[in-house]
Design a protein around this motif. Sequence first.
Motif, short mmCIF file in Angstrom:
data_model
loop_
_atom_site.label_atom_id
_atom_site.label_comp_id
_atom_site.label_asym_id
_atom_site.label_seq_id
_atom_site.Cartn_x
_atom_site.Cartn_y
_atom_site.Cartn_z
N ALA A 90 53.37 2.91 43.49
CA ALA A 90 53.94 3.46 42.27
C ALA A 90 52.85 4.02 41.35
O ALA A 90 52.96 5.13 40.84
N GLY A 91 51.78 3.27 41.14
CA GLY A 91 50.70 3.74 40.28
C GLY A 91 51.11 3.80 38.82
O GLY A 91 52.02 3.10 38.37
N ARG A 92 50.45 4.68 38.08
CA ARG A 92 50.71 4.79 36.64
C ARG A 92 52.09 5.36 36.36
O ARG A 92 52.67 6.07 37.18
N ARG A 93 52.60 5.05 35.17
CA ARG A 93 53.92 5.51 34.74
C ARG A 93 53.73 6.75 33.88
O ARG A 93 52.99 6.73 32.89
N ILE A 94 54.39 7.85 34.25
CA ILE A 94 54.23 9.13 33.57
C ILE A 94 55.48 9.42 32.75
O ILE A 94 56.56 9.63 33.31
N PRO A 95 55.37 9.46 31.42
CA PRO A 95 56.57 9.75 30.60
C PRO A 95 57.04 11.18 30.80
O PRO A 95 56.24 12.11 30.89
N LEU A 96 58.36 11.36 30.90
CA LEU A 96 58.92 12.69 31.08
C LEU A 96 59.31 13.33 29.75
O LEU A 96 59.38 14.54 29.63
N ASP A 104 64.04 6.48 27.60
CA ASP A 104 62.64 6.35 27.98
C ASP A 104 62.54 6.76 29.45
O ASP A 104 62.63 5.94 30.35
N LEU A 105 62.41 8.06 29.68
CA LEU A 105 62.40 8.59 31.04
C LEU A 105 60.96 8.71 31.54
O LEU A 105 60.07 9.13 30.80
N ALA A 106 60.76 8.33 32.80
CA ALA A 106 59.40 8.37 33.34
C ALA A 106 59.43 8.63 34.83
O ALA A 106 60.46 8.50 35.49
N LEU A 107 58.28 8.99 35.36
CA LEU A 107 58.05 9.26 36.76
C LEU A 107 56.83 8.43 37.15
O LEU A 107 55.98 8.16 36.31
N THR A 108 56.74 8.00 38.40
CA THR A 108 55.55 7.24 38.80
C THR A 108 54.48 8.19 39.34
O THR A 108 54.78 9.31 39.76
N GLU A 109 53.26 7.71 39.34
CA GLU A 109 52.16 8.48 39.89
C GLU A 109 52.39 8.76 41.38
O GLU A 109 52.08 9.84 41.88
N GLY A 110 52.96 7.78 42.09
CA GLY A 110 53.27 7.97 43.51
C GLY A 110 54.28 9.10 43.70
O GLY A 110 54.16 9.91 44.63
#
Length: 197
Positions: A90-96, A104-110
């Motif tokens: 998954a890695g870091r959490r990237i806010p969308l 609170d929408l986000a995407l993972t680094e993976g």
Amino acid sequence: MTDGGTPLGLDPEDLDGHTIEELTDYLDAGRVPADPSIDGSPGCALALDALERLRSLTPDLIARDTEEEPEPDASWVQSILDGIAMDARAGRRIPLTPPDEHADLALTEGALRGIVRAAENAFPGILIGRCRIDGDLTVHDAEVALAVEVSVPFGTRIRQFADELRAEIAARIDAHTALRVTAIDITVQDISSGKVE
């Protein structure tokens, strides 16, 4: 094998308790019977997609290498497998979107690496290997730089291809994230013996 992990260095939690061997067996069986614990796992989905792409290109590339070289170097295969391992984490959490009290929408680094790797589908015969992401992904609207390693077929016009791949990756990232990509460095790590048609 790493301690308790898979041959790719993944821990079971990266694949929601599954292993690369299980995913390979699942692909061999044509994903039948359906396994909701695999199909519903984002990490497994990324790993399955990468394994399918690798599987579709590997026989042809190995056959060509075998015809032309006595002992083909399989290091590029390991590079792709290492990339699969990285993608499934998954890695870091990237806010969308900017944080707000209702969403609170986000995407993972993976998942971001999966988006980058999917750009190879636009270029038959290429394989995207390692993908490094530099920048603070945890900040909304952050500036990031990418370094992407690829394998291309013999005869590829590398400068033109690099420009086209860079544009494809940028378009995919722009469509799915709020990141601002400042640079996409493309490094051709390998030229396979298959010719561009």
